[in-house]
Scaffold this motif. Structure first.
Motif, short mmCIF file in Angstrom:
data_model
loop_
_atom_site.label_atom_id
_atom_site.label_comp_id
_atom_site.label_asym_id
_atom_site.label_seq_id
_atom_site.Cartn_x
_atom_site.Cartn_y
_atom_site.Cartn_z
N THR A 188 54.44 85.27 76.57
CA THR A 188 55.42 86.25 76.06
C THR A 188 55.59 87.43 76.70
OG1 THR A 188 53.86 87.26 74.31
CG2 THR A 188 55.22 85.44 73.64
N THR A 189 54.66 87.76 77.60
CA THR A 189 55.03 88.93 78.75
C THR A 189 55.28 88.50 79.98
OG1 THR A 189 52.62 88.85 79.21
CG2 THR A 189 53.16 90.21 77.25
N GLN A 190 54.75 87.42 80.53
CA GLN A 190 55.17 87.21 82.09
C GLN A 190 55.83 85.86 82.13
OE1 GLN A 190 51.33 87.23 83.89
NE2 GLN A 190 51.03 85.27 83.81
N ARG A 208 57.56 86.39 68.69
CA ARG A 208 57.81 86.27 70.05
C ARG A 208 57.64 84.96 70.63
NH1 ARG A 208 54.16 89.38 72.81
NH2 ARG A 208 52.81 89.97 71.06
N THR A 229 52.82 81.65 84.16
CA THR A 229 51.35 81.63 83.56
C THR A 229 50.53 80.33 84.10
OG1 THR A 229 51.91 82.84 81.51
CG2 THR A 229 49.69 81.94 81.54
N GLY A 283 49.84 85.79 74.79
CA GLY A 283 50.05 87.04 75.10
C GLY A 283 50.75 86.87 76.83
N PHE A 284 50.21 86.19 77.45
CA PHE A 284 50.79 85.84 78.70
C PHE A 284 51.97 85.22 78.68
CE2 PHE A 284 46.22 85.67 80.51
CZ PHE A 284 46.31 86.66 81.31
#
Length: 222
Positions: free
Chosen positions: A39-41, A127, A46, A36-37
């Protein structure tokens, strides 16, 4: 009366089974938090501390499950690759090399991912794939892993066919062609708007079915 009393057999190993389930849940939670981290930030931004904090565990606990960030980024793919090699070892000896690899790949995807503790949805997998392709350090690692899988597969094919891969180039040539098609379909899938597993399977079967004719047939219209 409890089940244990009815059977007359003590419930041995229950605490161990519970511990294993907890370990699997912790690993899966770390995996999903990390992806999740990533692919988002972004992967580089991370930290291991962020991942551990999201699951409310220590950094030390993270390193019990994963050697580093790269290991968690590739965990789901590693599980698929391991299933592919295991399925290839089980394919009937009478199957031709390409057919054995094709069926092993499809079987690996059909296996229950929860069994590995690496369950990742097709949408998240897409993703992650895009993130790996766009992150130089991960892309380089992905190519190294791809080459390593090719080498293992070629050795398995050579063993199945009773060949010496150092003297006979056919196992490595066959695996190189197969692996090239698999990488191509992954890239095509990564560009699509529909991220479903069915779309990936459809692309893979379509392109693998064209491998033989593309290599041996005439392309010119009559």
């Amino acid at each position: 009366m409890t089940r244990t009393q009815t059977s007359g057999v003590p419930a041995q190993g229950a605490p161990g089974g519970l511990r294993e389930r907890r370990k699997r849940r912790t690993r899966e939670a770390l995996l999903h938090a990390a992806l999740g981290f990533f692919t988002t930030q972004g992967y580089d931004r991370t930290t291991v501390d962020e991942i551990a904090d999201a699951v409310d565990v220590s950094q030390r606990t993270f390193f019990r499950y994963f050697a580093n960030k790269e290991a968690v980024a590739f965990a789901a793919q590693e599980a698929v690759d391991a299933r592919f090699l295991a399925e290839l070892r089980r394919r009937p000896a009478a199957e031709a090399p390409f057919e054995a690899m094709r069926r092993a790949a499809l079987k690996a995807w059909d296996a229950t991912p929860e069994a590995d503790g690496e369950y990742v949805t097709a949408e998240l997998r897409m993703r992650v794939y895009r993130m790996i392709e766009s992150t130089p350090a991960l892309h380089a690692a992905h190519m190294r892993r791809h080459i390593g899988l090719q080498q293992q597969t070629a050795l398995l094919i050579a063993e199945r066919e009773g060949l010496d891969p150092d003297a006979d180039p056919r196992p490595r040539v066959a695996v190189a062609a197969f692996s090239g098609v698999m990488r191509l379909t992954g890239q095509l899938w990564g560009r699509r708007s529909d991220a479903g597993a069915d779309a990936l399977r459809e692309l893979t079967e379509l392109h693998l079915d064209q491998l033989g004719p593309a290599l041996s047939g005439s392309w010119r219209a009559a």
